[in-house]
Design an enzyme around this catalytic site. Structure first.
Site, mmCIF file in Angstrom:
data_model
loop_
_atom_site.group_PDB
_atom_site.id
_atom_site.type_symbol
_atom_site.label_atom_id
_atom_site.label_comp_id
_atom_site.label_asym_id
_atom_site.label_seq_id
_atom_site.Cartn_x
_atom_site.Cartn_y
_atom_site.Cartn_z
ATOM 1 N N LYS A 42 27.400 33.827 28.683
ATOM 2 C CA LYS A 42 27.764 33.596 30.088
ATOM 3 C C LYS A 42 28.762 34.658 30.553
ATOM 4 O O LYS A 42 29.339 35.370 29.732
ATOM 5 C CB LYS A 42 28.363 32.202 30.231
ATOM 6 C CG LYS A 42 29.722 32.023 29.556
ATOM 7 C CD LYS A 42 30.136 30.561 29.526
ATOM 8 C CE LYS A 42 31.487 30.388 28.854
ATOM 9 N NZ LYS A 42 31.757 28.965 28.561
ATOM 10 N N TYR A 268 57.209 48.267 43.236
ATOM 11 C CA TYR A 268 57.526 47.221 44.217
ATOM 12 C C TYR A 268 58.640 46.308 43.721
ATOM 13 O O TYR A 268 58.674 45.961 42.538
ATOM 14 C CB TYR A 268 56.306 46.339 44.461
ATOM 15 C CG TYR A 268 55.223 46.995 45.278
ATOM 16 C CD1 TYR A 268 55.475 47.445 46.572
ATOM 17 C CD2 TYR A 268 53.943 47.136 44.752
ATOM 18 C CE1 TYR A 268 54.465 48.041 47.310
ATOM 19 C CE2 TYR A 268 52.932 47.716 45.485
ATOM 20 C CZ TYR A 268 53.195 48.176 46.757
ATOM 21 O OH TYR A 268 52.206 48.755 47.491
#
Ligand SMILES: *Cc1c(COP(=O)(O)O)cnc(C)c1O
Length: 393
Positions: A42, A268
């Site tokens: 998956k 930041y």
């Protein structure tokens, strides 16, 4: 490392031989030849590439494949893979015709789903294999035992369905053994009740990777393994009975070198302050690529909380602890400052020979890497038409 074009900023390196060796090891670990192995592919084979992994799995000893969504099963069929494919999730009304036409195996969690599958099977004049999903503690999908009792007659009288399997899924196999045992007992009780009534399922299966390792007595007819075949041990499982190989790595390149003076801040929020003159290398990866996505655990006690506070203080003093590291020219370099959306910085002040273009190995969350990142597949053992390294996008 194999050649990748110098202008490729990021790529994934998938070692298909390692995937194949892991599959063979898991298969060997299930020693009794009667236990089948379902390779769980998956989510694009946990970021490794659905089709190459599915082909490798089937040539290295897997007996079946498992995916979440019908479209993943259809993709396998369209590429000529004819192995049994179990679809884990419940179907939406309308999806059952494709399941039947493409010869996929559905998981049945409600009578309505079984009725729609039965109708589709009759329409095409086919018998469609199905696995009965039992809810024993995951709390997501599957029949509750009491509902199943009330519905059993209706279910097993539906034409066109071949009840090939019965299964359940563990909620906490790696951590909570008493809950896992309870789930297993509930499951076995249901299987036994059916057996008494003369209803037998050829494939009974409950184990994911963690349970397959920890509880050999729960292997039953088949185990469903993902994590292990991709070379990792489930979180919380420490005693490896298996020799697993790394299968996957994410590479990027230095795109810029920037001098930083003592006292300057990086990124930041100005969370990192440089303590001595150094060189910062900028990398074109960020949280968009799954870099730095690992969830911060909630402190589990006072000691843990103390560690978190110590980390914050050390970080403030310019000694990042527990912040991610990358590997460049075989040396570890710390990530400094906050990881941005698409750019991050590392301190390479102590590492010689760093240039723009130097490859960097970074840890990213495999399953969130975008399909647009090219994949370099390596395999020496030719398991299908392409052998040797191959670049695919
Ligand atoms: C994902 C999944 C697995 C495989 O889990 P791992 O822990 O990666 O081995 C098995 N069964 C089901 C139903 C799954 O969804």
């Amino acid at each position: 490392m194999l050649d990748v074009q110098e202008s490729t900023p990021c790529w994934v390196d998938v070692d298909l031989d390692a995937v194949g060796n892991n599959i063979a090891s898991v298969k060997k670990f299930l020693h009794s030849g009667d236990v089948r192995l379902m390779a769980v592919v998956k989510s694009n084979a946990y970021g490794h590439g659905l089709l190459p992994v599915a082909r490798t799995a089937m040539t290295r000893g897997a007996d079946a494949l498992g995916v979440t969504h019908p479209n993943e099963g259809i993709a396998l069929r369209e590429e000529g893979i004819d192995a049994p494919v179990l679809i884990f999730r419940p179907l939406l009304p309308g999806e059952e015709e494709d399941i039947v036409r493409f010869g996929l195996t559905a998981s049945v969690s409600t009578v309505e789903q079984a009725e729609l599958l039965s109708a589709a099977a009759q329409k095409f004049g086919l018998r469609t294999p199905v696995h009965l999903k039992i809810e024993t503690g995951m709390g997501r999908t599957g029949f509750l035992p009491e509902t199943l009792k009330a519905m059993a007659n209706r279910l097993f009288s539906l034409p066109g369905l071949e009840w090939e399997g019965i299964y359940t899924h563990f909620a906490s196999a790696a951590i909570d053994s008493s809950f896992t045992r309870r789930q297993f007992q509930n499951f076995c009780g249901i299987v036994q009740d059916f057996a008494i009534k003369g209803i037998e399922f050829p494939l009974r299966h409950v184990c994911n990777s963690a349970a397959a390792l920890l509880y050999p007595e729960m292997h039953l007819d088949m185990v469903r393994a993902g994590t292990l075949i991709y070379g990792q041990l489930p979180a919380g499982v420490t005693s490896p009975a298996l020799d697993l190989e790394d299968t996957w790595s994410f590479w990027t390149r230095v795109i810029h070198l920037q001098k930083a003076r003592s006292g300057a801040t990086i990124g930041y929020g100005r969370t990192h302050r440089v303590r001595r003159d150094t060189v910062i290398a900028v990398l074109p990866v960020g949280y968009r690529d799954g870099f730095g996505l690992d969830v911060q655990r909630r402190p589990a006690g006072l000691l843990d909380l103390g560690k978190v506070i110590a980390k914050i203080i050390l970080g403030y003093l310019g000694h990042p602890v527990g912040s991610p590291y990358v590997s460049i020219n075989g040396t570890l370099a710390p990530v400094v400052g906050r990881i941005g959306m698409e750019l991050s910085c590392i301190d390479v002040g102590n590492i010689p020979d760093i240039k723009v273009g130097t490859p960097v190995l970074v840890q990213v969350r495999r399953t969130v890497v975008k399909d647009s990142v090219p994949c370099l597949y390596r395999c020496q053992v030719p398991s299908h038409s392409n052998s040797g390294p191959e670049m695919q996008t």
